[in-house]
Design a protein around this motif. Structure first.
Motif, PDB file in Angstrom:
ATOM      1  N   PHE A 145       5.719   0.008  -5.043  1.00  0.00           N
ATOM      2  CA  PHE A 145       4.916   0.245  -6.244  1.00  0.00           C
ATOM      3  C   PHE A 145       4.475  -1.095  -6.832  1.00  0.00           C
ATOM      4  CE2 PHE A 145       7.411   4.180  -5.996  1.00  0.00           C
ATOM      5  CZ  PHE A 145       6.408   5.123  -6.166  1.00  0.00           C
ATOM      6  N   ASP A 146       3.189  -1.224  -7.087  1.00  0.00           N
ATOM      7  CA  ASP A 146       2.628  -2.473  -7.608  1.00  0.00           C
ATOM      8  C   ASP A 146       2.496  -2.454  -9.131  1.00  0.00           C
ATOM      9  OD1 ASP A 146       2.435  -3.685  -5.110  1.00  0.00           O
ATOM     10  OD2 ASP A 146       0.509  -2.747  -4.694  1.00  0.00           O
ATOM     11  N   TYR A 147       1.747  -1.491  -9.663  1.00  0.00           N
ATOM     12  CA  TYR A 147       1.685  -1.345 -11.124  1.00  0.00           C
ATOM     13  C   TYR A 147       3.071  -0.900 -11.581  1.00  0.00           C
ATOM     14  CZ  TYR A 147       0.088   0.317 -15.706  1.00  0.00           C
ATOM     15  OH  TYR A 147      -0.087   0.519 -17.050  1.00  0.00           O
ATOM     16  N   TRP A 148       3.621  -1.555 -12.593  1.00  0.00           N
ATOM     17  CA  TRP A 148       5.058  -1.406 -12.858  1.00  0.00           C
ATOM     18  C   TRP A 148       5.340  -1.514 -14.353  1.00  0.00           C
ATOM     19  CZ3 TRP A 148       8.793   0.107  -9.638  1.00  0.00           C
ATOM     20  CH2 TRP A 148      10.134  -0.195  -9.909  1.00  0.00           C
ATOM     21  N   LYS A 149       5.732  -0.430 -14.965  1.00  0.00           N
ATOM     22  CA  LYS A 149       6.205  -0.415 -16.355  1.00  0.00           C
ATOM     23  C   LYS A 149       7.475   0.422 -16.355  1.00  0.00           C
ATOM     24  CE  LYS A 149       1.665  -0.928 -18.594  1.00  0.00           C
ATOM     25  NZ  LYS A 149       1.890  -2.276 -19.082  1.00  0.00           N
ATOM     26  N   VAL A 150       8.622  -0.239 -16.191  1.00  0.00           N
ATOM     27  CA  VAL A 150       9.831   0.456 -15.756  1.00  0.00           C
ATOM     28  C   VAL A 150      11.075  -0.020 -16.499  1.00  0.00           C
ATOM     29  CG1 VAL A 150      11.387   0.743 -13.772  1.00  0.00           C
ATOM     30  CG2 VAL A 150       8.915   0.999 -13.470  1.00  0.00           C
ATOM     31  N   ARG A 151      11.940   0.913 -16.786  1.00  0.00           N
ATOM     32  CA  ARG A 151      13.316   0.653 -17.219  1.00  0.00           C
ATOM     33  C   ARG A 151      14.230   1.249 -16.161  1.00  0.00           C
ATOM     34  NH1 ARG A 151      15.541   0.464 -22.492  1.00  0.00           N
ATOM     35  NH2 ARG A 151      17.788   0.055 -22.384  1.00  0.00           N
TER      36      ARG A 151
ATOM     37  N   VAL B 192      11.833   3.192   4.180  1.00  0.00           N
ATOM     38  CA  VAL B 192      10.450   3.653   4.309  1.00  0.00           C
ATOM     39  C   VAL B 192      10.242   4.678   3.194  1.00  0.00           C
ATOM     40  CG1 VAL B 192       8.750   4.787   5.778  1.00  0.00           C
ATOM     41  CG2 VAL B 192      10.483   3.270   6.793  1.00  0.00           C
ATOM     42  N   THR B 193       9.409   4.328   2.229  1.00  0.00           N
ATOM     43  CA  THR B 193       9.302   5.132   1.017  1.00  0.00           C
ATOM     44  C   THR B 193       7.860   5.560   0.739  1.00  0.00           C
ATOM     45  OG1 THR B 193       9.062   3.133  -0.307  1.00  0.00           O
ATOM     46  CG2 THR B 193      11.296   4.030  -0.068  1.00  0.00           C
ATOM     47  N   MET B 194       7.754   6.490  -0.178  1.00  0.00           N
ATOM     48  CA  MET B 194       6.469   7.067  -0.549  1.00  0.00           C
ATOM     49  C   MET B 194       5.408   6.012  -0.837  1.00  0.00           C
ATOM     50  SD  MET B 194       5.680   9.301  -3.975  1.00  0.00           S
ATOM     51  CE  MET B 194       5.581  10.963  -3.366  1.00  0.00           C
ATOM     52  N   ALA B 195       5.705   5.085  -1.733  1.00  0.00           N
ATOM     53  CA  ALA B 195       4.683   4.118  -2.136  1.00  0.00           C
ATOM     54  C   ALA B 195       4.280   3.204  -0.989  1.00  0.00           C
ATOM     55  CB  ALA B 195       5.182   3.291  -3.320  1.00  0.00           C
ATOM     56  N   LYS B 196       5.220   2.832  -0.137  1.00  0.00           N
ATOM     57  CA  LYS B 196       4.890   1.991   1.020  1.00  0.00           C
ATOM     58  C   LYS B 196       3.927   2.721   1.955  1.00  0.00           C
ATOM     59  CE  LYS B 196       9.318  -0.478   0.919  1.00  0.00           C
ATOM     60  NZ  LYS B 196      10.624  -0.661   1.604  1.00  0.00           N
ATOM     61  N   ILE B 197       4.169   4.014   2.146  1.00  0.00           N
ATOM     62  CA  ILE B 197       3.313   4.804   3.040  1.00  0.00           C
ATOM     63  C   ILE B 197       1.901   4.921   2.461  1.00  0.00           C
ATOM     64  CG2 ILE B 197       2.994   7.056   4.128  1.00  0.00           C
ATOM     65  CD1 ILE B 197       6.118   7.361   3.868  1.00  0.00           C
ATOM     66  N   TYR B 198       1.806   5.281   1.194  1.00  0.00           N
ATOM     67  CA  TYR B 198       0.483   5.431   0.571  1.00  0.00           C
ATOM     68  C   TYR B 198      -0.235   4.088   0.458  1.00  0.00           C
ATOM     69  CZ  TYR B 198       0.778  10.393  -0.614  1.00  0.00           C
ATOM     70  OH  TYR B 198       0.830  11.761  -0.547  1.00  0.00           O
ATOM     71  N   LYS B 199       0.512   3.051   0.189  1.00  0.00           N
ATOM     72  CA  LYS B 199      -0.089   1.714   0.088  1.00  0.00           C
ATOM     73  C   LYS B 199      -0.700   1.295   1.425  1.00  0.00           C
ATOM     74  CE  LYS B 199       1.120  -2.907  -1.604  1.00  0.00           C
ATOM     75  NZ  LYS B 199       2.203  -3.735  -2.191  1.00  0.00           N
ATOM     76  N   ASP B 200       0.011   1.567   2.518  1.00  0.00           N
ATOM     77  CA  ASP B 200      -0.517   1.254   3.843  1.00  0.00           C
ATOM     78  C   ASP B 200      -1.777   2.055   4.154  1.00  0.00           C
ATOM     79  OD1 ASP B 200       1.477  -0.570   4.306  1.00  0.00           O
ATOM     80  OD2 ASP B 200       2.710   0.758   5.537  1.00  0.00           O
ATOM     81  N   ALA B 201      -1.948   3.187   3.477  1.00  0.00           N
ATOM     82  CA  ALA B 201      -3.128   4.031   3.688  1.00  0.00           C
ATOM     83  C   ALA B 201      -4.275   3.667   2.748  1.00  0.00           C
ATOM     84  CB  ALA B 201      -2.751   5.498   3.504  1.00  0.00           C
ATOM     85  N   GLY B 202      -4.116   2.567   2.000  1.00  0.00           N
ATOM     86  CA  GLY B 202      -5.196   2.093   1.145  1.00  0.00           C
ATOM     87  C   GLY B 202      -5.125   2.532  -0.298  1.00  0.00           C
ATOM     88  N   TYR B 203      -4.012   3.110  -0.701  1.00  0.00           N
ATOM     89  CA  TYR B 203      -3.859   3.590  -2.074  1.00  0.00           C
ATOM     90  C   TYR B 203      -3.384   2.480  -3.015  1.00  0.00           C
ATOM     91  CZ  TYR B 203      -4.303   8.630  -1.104  1.00  0.00           C
ATOM     92  OH  TYR B 203      -4.765   9.891  -0.782  1.00  0.00           O
ATOM     93  N   GLN B 204      -3.842   2.559  -4.271  1.00  0.00           N
ATOM     94  CA  GLN B 204      -3.212   1.818  -5.345  1.00  0.00           C
ATOM     95  C   GLN B 204      -1.921   2.556  -5.685  1.00  0.00           C
ATOM     96  OE1 GLN B 204      -4.705  -1.036  -6.514  1.00  0.00           O
ATOM     97  NE2 GLN B 204      -6.280  -0.639  -4.977  1.00  0.00           N
TER      98      GLN B 204
END
Length: 494
Positions: A164-170, A118-130
């Motif tokens: 996280f949906d938008y993704w530019k990662v190494r 259960v992580t930050m992005a999953k929590i915010y995403k469930d709350a309607g965040y990009q």
């Protein structure tokens, strides 16, 4: 006649009722949309290996950080932001989950954070965040039996991106010039030039495209982590090693080397300060500054030859203390200094509280948002610090040892497996040069700190076992020669 007379009136009444209902719905919808847009955006800027004293606003007269200094005047300045475990992947896992390393299992670099966490992005995403992530990740891990760094140059599978949906990662790189990354579709691209500048440009683009919707954006820069001499020439030219001031705990025989290293380190920092200025200007020009929770911090610090060593994992302030600023004009109107310590697991619940979101039961950290909004210091006596397993740069054979400790506003107290190891009064001894552990005149104070540490360990269900116990429990293998140790390794440098 009565029926005919009443009918038009009834129809008129029904029409008026329907019209009123439609009007109400049309009138209410914009308020619903407006309320949604009132959710604060969250931008988390993470540097790697940036220690707390390496900013102008902290009193450092050598380093050039005008944008961060200005931001500090508008922010909460956390004087004692403490990293629960001063090394990359464990800090990141603790930050994203709000858990301690022995709970989420990431207490060693290149070990995976569980896909179902259960992580930050999953929590915010469930709350309607990009949700968006740019830069270094370092949480994918590697397959059992493969080389420990085997996944560092590979794309992170979608199911391992933790929401996280938008993704530019190494996954991991310490090459900061023309480095490559992967996008959402696992396609490889290049960050042209100094990668922190290109990453910041991507963040600015993301902000502009998502400004009408609430968003969570994490941008993770690689510098000022070593290599120290790879910042753009423009910024390297700003620092003359001969003019660099050193902390008094840098040994005399290493002072010339320290000045060379720190000059390059500061060059990275000033380059990142420029990038921060670009991002801050975007928030202002786009009208987003007031309703954005902006955080700047680092995973851990760097010894930079204090006590004769480099890098991290150690329990000294150069390693465990990081800069941290939090600006949220709409929710926190009073910029000020926060003196009590805040620990890594506390960051997620505090951000959720500031965002008006509920903290999941899986989170172990403390939500200090109410105290921050009320204009108070945080009610936290001590931050827990740990190293369950020494590895890589501080292997057993290099003097690494298991430890647990606490950092209060004033004191540092640390134990290894043999008992009390380090004890400093950071007010009278800010460079931690006088170890008070075991001294008779400080026994009562040491005993009180021991009680605080024991309470922290009990609360986190930490039995403080030898490293091998945790490696076996989680089915991990030591990397390379990390497990090699002298039989008397705990007494090294005692």
């Amino acid at each position: 006649m009565d029926f005919i007379t009443i009918l038009p009136s009834t129809r008129s009444y029904n029409f008026r009722l329907i019209f009123s209902l439609l009007s109400f719905l049309l009138f209410a919808m914009p308020f619903k949309l407006f309320a949604q847009s009132e959710k604060p955006n969250v931008i988390f800027i993470l540097a790697d290996q940036w220690r707390a004293d390496a900013v102008g606003y902290a009193g450092n007269k050598d380093v050039i950080t005008p944008n961060l200094d200005k931001l500090a005047q508008e922010s909460l300045v956390f004087e004692n932001a403490i990293t629960v475990m001063a090394v990359c992947a464990p800090w990141r896992a603790s930050f994203l989950t709000g858990q301690y390393p022995l709970t989420n299992g990431v207490f060693y670099n290149d070990k995976p954070l569980a896909t179902e966490a259960v992580t930050m992005a999953k929590i915010y995403k469930d709350a309607g965040y990009q949700t968006g992530y740019i830069g270094k990740w370092h949480l994918n891990g590697h397959a059992p039996g493969e080389h420990p760094f085997s996944a560092r140059d590979l794309p992170v599978p979608k199911e391992r991106r933790q929401g996280f949906d938008y993704w530019k990662v190494r996954e991991v790189s310490h090459d900061y010039n023309d480095s490559f990354y992967f996008d959402e579709n696992d396609e490889r691209h290049v960050w042209e030039g100094y990668d922190a500048f290109s990453q910041t440009d991507s963040a600015i683009s993301y902000i502009k495209k998502n400004k009408k919707n609430p968003f969570l954006l994490v941008m993770s820069w690689g510098p000022p982590h070593n290599p120290y001499q790879t910042a753009p020439e423009k910024y390297k030219a700003m620092y003359d090693p001969a003019k660099i001031s050193l902390r008094p705990n840098v040994p005399e025989n290493l002072r010339d080397s320290a000045r060379q290293v720190i000059a390059g380190y500061y060059a990275h920092i000033t380059a990142l300060d420029k990038a921060m200025g670009d991002l801050l200007q975007t928030l202002e020009s786009e009208g987003l500054a007031d309703n954005t929770i902006l955080v700047f911090t680092s995973e851990h610090g760097d010894m930079l030859f204090s006590k004769g060593v480099l890098r991290k994992q150690r329990p000294w302030d150069e390693s465990i203390k990081v800069p941290m600023l939090l600006r949220y004009p709409k929710g926190i109107s009073k910029p000020r200094t926060i003196a009590n310590p805040i620990d890594t697991p506390d960051l997620l619940p505090t951000l959720l509280g500031l965002s008006g979101l509920k903290t999941p039961k899986t989170v172990e950290g403390t939500d200090f948002s109410a105290q921050l909004k009320a204009g108070n210091d945080i009610d936290n006596e001590a931050a827990l610090i740990m190293l369950p397993v020494p590895f890589h740069e501080w292997q057993f054979k290099n003097g690494g040892r298991e430890f647990r400790g606490i950092r209060t506003q004033r004191y540092t107290y640390v134990k290894d497996l043999l008992g009390p190891w380090l004890f400093y009064d950071n007010k009278t001894d800010p460079y931690q040069m006088d170890n008070l552990a075991g001294q008779a005149e400080y026994k009562e104070l040491q005993d009180s700190l021991e009680k605080v540490l024991k309470a922290k360990l009990k609360k986190t269900k930490d039995d403080f076992l030898p490293a091998d116990e945790y490696m076996t429990k989680w089915g991990y293998l030591y990397d390379m020669q990390d497990s090699i140790r002298d039989v008397n390794y705990l007494n090294i440098n005692r």
